[in-house]
Design a protein around this motif. Structure first.
Motif, PDB file in Angstrom:
ATOM      1  N   HIS A  52       0.818  -1.217   0.000  1.00 15.16           N
ATOM      2  CA  HIS A  52       0.000   0.000   0.000  1.00 15.16           C
ATOM      3  C   HIS A  52       0.853   1.270   0.000  1.00 15.16           C
ATOM      4  O   HIS A  52       0.381   2.348   0.357  1.00 15.16           O
ATOM      5  CB  HIS A  52      -0.966  -0.014   1.183  1.00 15.16           C
ATOM      6  N   GLY A  53       2.122   1.112  -0.368  1.00 13.12           N
ATOM      7  CA  GLY A  53       2.942   2.280  -0.661  1.00 13.12           C
ATOM      8  C   GLY A  53       3.650   2.941   0.501  1.00 13.12           C
ATOM      9  O   GLY A  53       4.002   4.118   0.420  1.00 13.12           O
ATOM     10  N   ASN A 228      -0.387  13.991   2.341  1.00 18.84           N
ATOM     11  CA  ASN A 228      -0.123  12.669   1.782  1.00 18.84           C
ATOM     12  C   ASN A 228      -1.293  11.732   2.082  1.00 18.84           C
ATOM     13  O   ASN A 228      -1.174  10.780   2.847  1.00 18.84           O
ATOM     14  CB  ASN A 228       1.176  12.086   2.360  1.00 18.84           C
ATOM     15  N   ASN A 230      -2.587   9.416   0.398  1.00 13.83           N
ATOM     16  CA  ASN A 230      -2.348   8.023   0.028  1.00 13.83           C
ATOM     17  C   ASN A 230      -1.660   7.254   1.157  1.00 13.83           C
ATOM     18  O   ASN A 230      -1.888   6.059   1.337  1.00 13.83           O
ATOM     19  CB  ASN A 230      -1.497   7.937  -1.243  1.00 13.83           C
ATOM     20  N   ASN A 233      -4.454   6.660   3.910  1.00 12.33           N
ATOM     21  CA  ASN A 233      -5.400   5.651   3.431  1.00 12.33           C
ATOM     22  C   ASN A 233      -4.712   4.307   3.235  1.00 12.33           C
ATOM     23  O   ASN A 233      -5.342   3.247   3.373  1.00 12.33           O
ATOM     24  CB  ASN A 233      -6.051   6.121   2.131  1.00 12.33           C
ATOM     25  N   GLY A 234      -3.408   4.335   2.938  1.00 11.21           N
ATOM     26  CA  GLY A 234      -2.651   3.093   2.832  1.00 11.21           C
ATOM     27  C   GLY A 234      -2.556   2.385   4.168  1.00 11.21           C
ATOM     28  O   GLY A 234      -2.647   1.153   4.241  1.00 11.21           O
ATOM     29  N   GLY A 321     -10.852   7.354   1.497  1.00  8.92           N
ATOM     30  CA  GLY A 321     -10.619   8.118   0.282  1.00  8.92           C
ATOM     31  C   GLY A 321     -10.454   9.602   0.500  1.00  8.92           C
ATOM     32  O   GLY A 321     -10.232  10.357  -0.440  1.00  8.92           O
TER      33      GLY A 321
END
Length: 322
Positions: A52-53, A228, A230, A233-234, A321
């Motif tokens: 998930h980054g 950030n 992402n 949410n990651g 999201g």
């Protein structure tokens, strides 16, 4: 051919190293022996973080206060706390955000041969309570005893406040007549032969609260969510991946057993069942239900517990999201 293959392997390794270097690090500061470590271990072992980054790095601390100091001082990016603390901080102007982790709550345990059949029967007893006078479970149980049985637990019992491990030992040694502790200690007590007198979830339901409202969660700063999204949410996605695995795969628990401090098979099974029962539903938190819980905490604990929070601050919970 050998040199071509060798050169290709080096190139692939360099690309992988470069990708890892570009992966943002997420520093989690959590209790060294807290149950959240089972989930974090699962995330790392299966690479749910990198999938998930992000690169999860776990820092163990001795207590919740130390984690909060690290978080507020910028030494940690995420900690575990309850959303009532997040609401209090938001009401004070701090932009913190809550990601649900667990809905597991404690209860009241008594020896198997205790004559007590209700909270009212604890009058004249000594109760060991993990935490302090503003422990949420203790407050909810006081309100429930007053509403359901007309009992004043605070006035009618002697309270002993201490850290969860000490309360656990006091219960098993018989130094106290009843205990209120965190769910994983209660699971061990039940596996050791004690019985549950009242579950906090049942008491909360009787008071009009929703026991499915997750109390504990990961806490991040709103700045990280804005800069950030992402990454935040990651974290939520990696947590859900780990929960799905732990909910369905018994072999994963066998792998974790050494971390769980289970002395017997009965304790191991109880801890596994308790964790699974505490997994919150996927999807957004019911904010109306959370607002009802906050209103009750305002009534029971006042400013000492919730600070300036009188209603649920907007933005307390992470929306998928966002």
């Amino acid at each position: 051919m050998f040199f071509k293959a060798f050169g290709g392997a080096i190139a692939a390794a360099l690309l992988a190293a470069a990708a890892l270097a570009d992966t943002p690090v997420l520093r989690a500061s959590v209790l060294k022996f807290g149950t959240v470590n089972w989930e974090l271990d699962t995330i790392k072992h299966h690479g749910f973080d990198t999938a998930h980054g992000f690169d999860l790095q776990v820092q163990g601390v001795a207590g919740g206060s130390a984690a909060k100091v690290a978080f507020q001082g910028g030494e940690a990016d995420v900690i575990v706390s309850d959303w009532l603390w997040v609401a209090r901080q938001r009401a004070a102007g701090k932009d913190y955000v809550f990601i649900p982790y667990s809905k597991a709550v404690g209860g009241v345990m008594v020896p198997q041969d205790s004559p007590a059949q209700s909270l009212a029967d604890l009058a004249g007893s000594k109760i060991g309570i993990a935490g302090g006078p503003l422990d949420k479970s203790w407050l909810i149980l006081q309100a429930y005893a007053a509403q359901a049985q007309g009992a004043d637990l605070e006035a009618q019992t002697e309270q002993v406040f201490a850290a969860p491990p000490l309360i656990f030992k006091s219960a098993l040694s018989g130094e106290v007549d009843a205990v209120i502790n965190f769910w994983h200690f209660l699971a061990k007590m039940e596996a050791s032969g004690m019985r549950k007198l009242v579950d906090v979830a049942d008491a909360a339901t009787a008071l009009g609260l929703d026991p499915n409202t997750p109390l504990l969660g990961y806490v991040v700063k709103g700045e990280m969510l804005r800069d950030n999204p992402n990454l935040v949410n990651g974290l939520a996605a990696a947590s859900r991946d780990a929960k799905d695995l732990l909910a369905a795969d018994d072999t994963e628990w066998d792998r974790l057993r050494d971390r769980m401090n289970a002395k017997t098979d009965a304790q191991f099974d109880a801890l596994k069942a308790g964790f699974r029962a505490g997994i919150p539903d996927a999807g957004p938190v019911d904010e109306d239900a959370a607002a009802r819980m906050l209103a009750l905490m305002v009534e029971l604990g006042g400013e000492d517990l919730v600070g300036d929070a009188r209603e649920l601050p907007a933005g307390t919970f992470l929306h998928s999201g966002s």
